[in-house]
Design a protein around this motif. Structure first.
Motif, PDB file in Angstrom:
ATOM      1  N   CYS A   1     -14.918  -3.514  -1.413  1.00 35.61           N
ATOM      2  CA  CYS A   1     -15.553  -4.591  -0.654  1.00 35.61           C
ATOM      3  C   CYS A   1     -14.670  -5.114   0.488  1.00 35.61           C
ATOM      4  O   CYS A   1     -15.166  -5.334   1.590  1.00 35.61           O
ATOM      5  CB  CYS A   1     -15.891  -5.750  -1.592  1.00 35.61           C
ATOM      6  SG  CYS A   1     -17.336  -5.439  -2.624  1.00 35.61           S
TER       7      CYS A   1
ATOM      8  N   HIS B   1     -19.424   3.241  -0.053  1.00 35.06           N
ATOM      9  CA  HIS B   1     -19.401   1.920  -0.666  1.00 35.06           C
ATOM     10  C   HIS B   1     -20.788   1.275  -0.648  1.00 35.06           C
ATOM     11  O   HIS B   1     -21.206   0.677  -1.632  1.00 35.06           O
ATOM     12  CB  HIS B   1     -18.391   1.018   0.054  1.00 35.06           C
ATOM     13  CG  HIS B   1     -18.293  -0.324  -0.580  1.00 35.06           C
ATOM     14  ND1 HIS B   1     -17.756  -0.511  -1.835  1.00 35.06           N
ATOM     15  CD2 HIS B   1     -18.707  -1.552  -0.175  1.00 35.06           C
ATOM     16  CE1 HIS B   1     -17.841  -1.790  -2.158  1.00 35.06           C
ATOM     17  NE2 HIS B   1     -18.416  -2.444  -1.169  1.00 35.06           N
TER      18      HIS B   1
ATOM     19  N   CYS C   1     -22.655  -0.563  -3.743  1.00 29.31           N
ATOM     20  CA  CYS C   1     -22.456  -2.012  -3.781  1.00 29.31           C
ATOM     21  C   CYS C   1     -23.667  -2.715  -3.184  1.00 29.31           C
ATOM     22  O   CYS C   1     -23.882  -2.661  -1.967  1.00 29.31           O
ATOM     23  CB  CYS C   1     -21.182  -2.393  -3.029  1.00 29.31           C
ATOM     24  SG  CYS C   1     -20.872  -4.167  -3.050  1.00 29.31           S
TER      25      CYS C   1
ATOM     26  N   CYS D   1     -22.751  -5.627  -0.517  1.00 25.31           N
ATOM     27  CA  CYS D   1     -22.407  -5.188   0.835  1.00 25.31           C
ATOM     28  C   CYS D   1     -23.591  -4.506   1.520  1.00 25.31           C
ATOM     29  O   CYS D   1     -23.786  -4.680   2.719  1.00 25.31           O
ATOM     30  CB  CYS D   1     -21.200  -4.256   0.805  1.00 25.31           C
ATOM     31  SG  CYS D   1     -19.665  -5.114   0.388  1.00 25.31           S
TER      32      CYS D   1
HETATM   33 ZN   LIG Z   1     -19.036  -4.308  -1.618  1.00 20.41          ZN
END
Ligand SMILES: [Zn+2]
Length: 77
Positions: free
Chosen positions: A20, A50, A54, A57
């Protein structure tokens, strides 16, 4: 290793995933490229990985792309 680090390791399934903190550093550039119709995943493969894993995000990324398309990127920088 703290519990948080252990959880982070567990959640980070893709070895290219940059995490992150580093994702947020590059997220604005990444989103500007996406909003401009370019393919930022070629330039930022770790960030692309990512965003796959995630939801926080990737949600930020989608909101940024929408905002840049609507208002232009300049004022958000
Ligand atoms: Zn993230």
């Amino acid at each position: 290793m703290s519990d948080w680090d252990a959880l982070n390791e567990f959640l980070r399934t893709d070895p290219r995933d940059i995490g992150c903190d580093r994702a947020l550093d590059a997220l604005h550039t990444y989103s500007e490229m996406a909003a401009a119709g370019k393919n930022p995943a070629e330039l930022f493969p770790g960030l692309a990985a990512h965003l796959e894993s995630c939801s926080a995000c990737s949600g930020d990324h989608e909101a940024l792309v929408r905002a840049i398309r609507e208002f232009g990127g300049g004022e958000l920088c």
